[in-house]
Design an enzyme around this catalytic site. Structure first.
Site: not given
Ligand code: ASP
Ligand code: MG
Length: 818
Positions: A490, A595, A597, A650, A664, A668, A786
């Site tokens: 989706v 949080v 990754a 980036g 952000d 977290k 990452g």
């Protein structure tokens, strides 16, 4: 189940009779046994039927048994009064409990007349009138339901199936399709909902016949075939077909989709819900696609039903175990050639063997078989036997299953093993009864606890793509993922859903080629009826709107793995409501990647808390972007120049103010504080926005042009720190001391040797203090963003979820079978 419209909306359906396909809804005796049952049936009809659908009914409760016992009493000349009184009491009680006075009076009058007729038949010749007598049960049931529908929801009429359904031969109940079809067309009336009697029919001479005990299911599928109906729903008192009789095997699991051929084999070999003849009319449906059959519970409308039809690979993997006691092994020299062929045609034995002249029949067929063979003067020997069978699509060709089946039976006496002709079953013939112990043992060995898990992935960006790239390898490598099937992808606008499973290796390419527009409503609708034991939705979208669907996912018992931070950091009320919903329906909600990754910080907190430790402090660097910026910033070049370099690589969001705002990091910290067991909301966490107010309202372009406006502040902070042999870092801190909670995210001055000041740029660090980790804290440090680590973290959640789901026990509620 097959329709969600209400009758009021659907008068138009009758006007478009040709365009709308018909659905058949059949209600069994136990679904019609009491006034409460009938109320439930009315509400099911109201919700699931259209005016041009057909309702088929069995006799109320055990009325057929009672009529049969009356007939038996009459045959042996015994008194009938008690049974007649009981019959009368049952029917009038239903009539008066449900209908208004006028209708009740009318139906009671008609019932009186039927009763007089019944008494006359019983007196005259109970054998000759057997079918007329038994037919009364279905007549009363149809008449009552139709009157009730008339009062409650829409115009309705009842139809005696003997007015149209003609069979060629009462022994095998084969239907004269062309004649019956034409008759039925003439009998149907427009603008009214038809309630038709199951179980009964007539022969060519016009005599009443029945389709055999429990024949109403067969009636329903016959009508489906005559009308090319799309769906037949058998509303009964079990919610589906199980991998073994759940009254005997408590660990039996529901089979959500069953291929026709397998269902036929189950019916032949003793499944109590699927009678032998029921499926016959469906496969050879007259014109058009064959109907699908649904087995659903009228007592638990929410429960997922079993659907029988034509399906692909995943449904074909399902296995089940069935058994039949009360069988006879018949040996007779005459059972050769044409004689055997005739006998097979007439008795459909579960087993026949030309070489040895042997048959296996039901004990109840013994007399008829003996009579048939007596004509030839043949001698037969008869031994009681039973059978147990593993049933599944082409199962006899699967050597591993064959091996497991034999292993389960290695301590039991087995006369012989054989396969069904179409290879959909492996059968063991036993010289003793099949016991519950044996059935459980074989079921355990054959079905294992395989629970099929569907997987829908939402969000096909950078991380989503990587997650999917890793998926095929994970599925083939990790035992806990053995029964996981990717069924849907989706994106924000398009969806590709394939109930039979997507090809995992080409899923993304298939999505590009085949995905179609969807709405959230359509997605939820599909999820409501998905055919899996469990369904996991992996949310890799950044979308707040999508996170608002979590409540509905949880209501449907769907498990969510979210990388999406919105729901986990939503307002306290919303968050608690979601937690409650998930808890109520047993949905798992995992979000290790919200949080840090893939870093196992959420797991660590969860584990400490679950083991009885108490968390007192959580702090660290939670943003990869801010980590990079402050590890690199040395006042040699202005902060704004460094920021633009990060943007170009980036490392920041497209608008770097999202990182600099600290929001952000604040979210977290909230997520982690909640994971540590504290009730907190975003407002409880002070947040220092690193963007001065003068730059906050600008557009992105304008902000970037004026970014030098940031420089003075950072230079000053840096120099101040430098003087004290310190450095600056953006730090999140939460602490709870003696019930006092403090939480905030801000720029701090730290000693240059501090653990938070010596990170590889982009790394995160989480420091946890607890009762067990007091003086020397627990530290988790590593890449906090990452592609690989985030996708890997999601896979870690998937494996965790599947491990729990595979062991989950299924709750079965049963009320007997009818
Ligand atoms: N009333 C009939 C019986 O009890 C038919 C049915 O219930 O399917 O056998
Ligand atoms: Mg019945």
């Amino acid at each position: 189940m097959t329709q969600t419209n209400t009758l009021e909306q659907l008068d138009f359906a009758q006007n478009n009779l040709e365009k709308h396909s018909v659905n058949i809804h059949k209600f069994g005796g136990s679904s019609l046994a009491t006034p409460e049952c009938l109320e439930r049936v009315v509400s099911i009809i109201c919700r699931h039927c259209q005016l041009n659908d057909i309702i088929v009914v069995s006799a109320n409760g055990k009325t057929t048994d009672l009529l049969l016992s009356l007939q038996q009493l009459a045959l042996s000349g015994e008194p009938l009064d008690t049974s007649l009184a009981l019959l009368s009491e049952q029917q009038t009680a239903l009539i008066y409990a449900l209908l208004n006075a006028e209708n009740a009076g009318r139906l009671a009058g008609e019932f009186e007349q039927d009763l007089n007729r019944l008494v006359a038949w019983l007196a005259e010749d109970p054998a000759v009138f057997e079918s007329d007598i038994l037919a009364l049960g279905e007549i009363w049931s149809a008449r009552l339901l139709s009157a009730l529908l008339n009062e409650r929801i829409c115009a309705s009429y009842y139809l005696d199936a003997r007015d149209f359904l003609v069979i060629d031969n009462p022994r095998d109940c084969r239907v004269d399709n062309p004649v019956s079809k034409a008759n039925l067309q003439n009998c149907r009336r427009g603008q009214k909902l038809a309630v038709i009697t199951g179980f009964i029919c007539k022969d060519h001479a016009g005599n009443s016949c029945t389709l055999g005990r429990n024949g109403s299911d067969y009636s329903a599928t016959i009508f489906a075939s005559l009308l090319s109906a799309k769906n037949v729903t058998l509303w009964t008192d079990v919610d589906g077909i199980y991998s073994a009789d759940p009254r005997v095997v408590p660990s039996a699991r529901k089979l959500h989709r069953l291929p026709n051929a397998v269902a036929r084999e189950l019916g032949r070999l003793g499944n109590p819900v699927l009678h032998k003849k029921t499926l016959q009319p469906l496969t050879g449906s007259i014109g058009g696609a064959a109907s699908h059959l649904h087995v659903a519970s009228s007592f638990d409308v929410q429960a997922a039903a079993t659907e029988i039809g034509e399906f692909g690979q995943i449904a074909r993997q399902e296995l089940s175990v069935t058994h039949l006691n009360d069988l006879l092994l018949v040996t007779c020299e005459a059972l050769q050639g044409d004689v055997l062929a005739d006998i097979v045609a007439e008795f459909s034995p579960v087993y026949s063997d030309q070489k040895s002249g042997q048959l296996v029949i039901l004990a109840s067929q013994q007399k008829a078989l003996t009579d048939a063979l007596a004509v030839l003067g043949a001698q037969l020997t008869v031994t009681p036997v039973s059978l147990i069978a593993a049933v599944g699509y082409q199962v006899a060709l699967r050597l591993d299953i064959y091996g497991r089946f034999k292993r389960a039976l290695k301590n039991d006496r087995v006369l012989r093993f054989f396969n069904s002709e179409e290879q959909h079953s492996i059968i063991a013939l036993l010289p003793q009864e099949t016991t519950p112990e044996l059935l459980n043992k074989v079921h355990h060995e054959i079905v294992k606890d395989a629970r099929h898990i569907g997987l829908v992935v939402a969000g096909l960006g950078n991380i989503g793509q990587r997650f999917l790239e890793l998926l095929p390898g994970q599925l083939s490598r990790i035992p806990a993922l053995e029964n996981v099937h990717l069924v849907g992808l989706v994106s924000s606008k398009k969806a590709l859903i394939q109930p039979d499973g997507l090809e995992v290796n080409s899923a993304l390419a298939d999505f590009s080629a085949q995905a179609t527009d969807y709405t959230n409503g359509e997605l939820l609708d599909w999820l409501k009826h998905h055919p899996y034991d469990e369904m996991i939705l992996v949310d890799i979208t950044p979308s707040e709107a999508f996170s608002r669907l979590y409540g509905e996912f949880f209501d449907l018992g769907i498990h969510v793995i979210g990388a999406n931070k919105w729901a986990a950091s939503a307002g306290t009320d919303i968050y608690h409501e979601l937690k409650n919903k998930a808890g109520k329906s047993g949905s798992l909600w995992l979000g290790n990647t919200t949080v840090g990754a893939g870093l196992p910080v959420n797991y660590a907190l969860d584990d400490l808390l679950g083991s009885g430790d108490q968390i007192t402090e959580i702090s660290g660097v939670f943003s990869g972007t801010l980590s990079w910026l402050f590890e690199h910033y040395d006042a040699q070049k202005p902060f704004s120049v460094l920021l633009k370099e990060a943007l170009a690589q980036g490392i920041t969001e497209p608008d770097p103010r999202e990182d600099l705002s600290g929001r952000d990091v604040q979210r977290k910290l909230l997520i982690l504080a909640r994971a540590a067991g504290f009730e907190l909301s975003l407002e409880d966490i002070n947040c220092q926005n690193l963007v001065p107010e003068s730059l906050q309202e600008l557009g992105t372009e304008a902000f970037l042009q004026q970014a030098a406006g940031l420089d003075a502040y950072f230079l000053q902070q840096y120099q101040q720190a430098n003087e004290k042999n310190a450095c600056i870092r953006y730090i999140a801190r939460f602490s709870s001391q003696q019930g006092k909670v403090k939480a905030g995210v801000s720029l701090e001055l730290l000693a240059v040797e501090h653990a938070f000041a010596n990170l590889t740029p982009c790394d995160n660090i989480f420091q946890i203090k607890s009762h067990w980790y007091q003086d020397n804290p627990l530290i988790i440090r590593g890449p906090g963003a990452g592609r690989d680590v985030t996708a890997g973290g999601l896979h870690s959640d998937l494996v965790t979820a599947c491990r729990q789901l595979v062991n989950k026990q299924h709750q079965v509620t049963l009320k007997g079978i009818n």
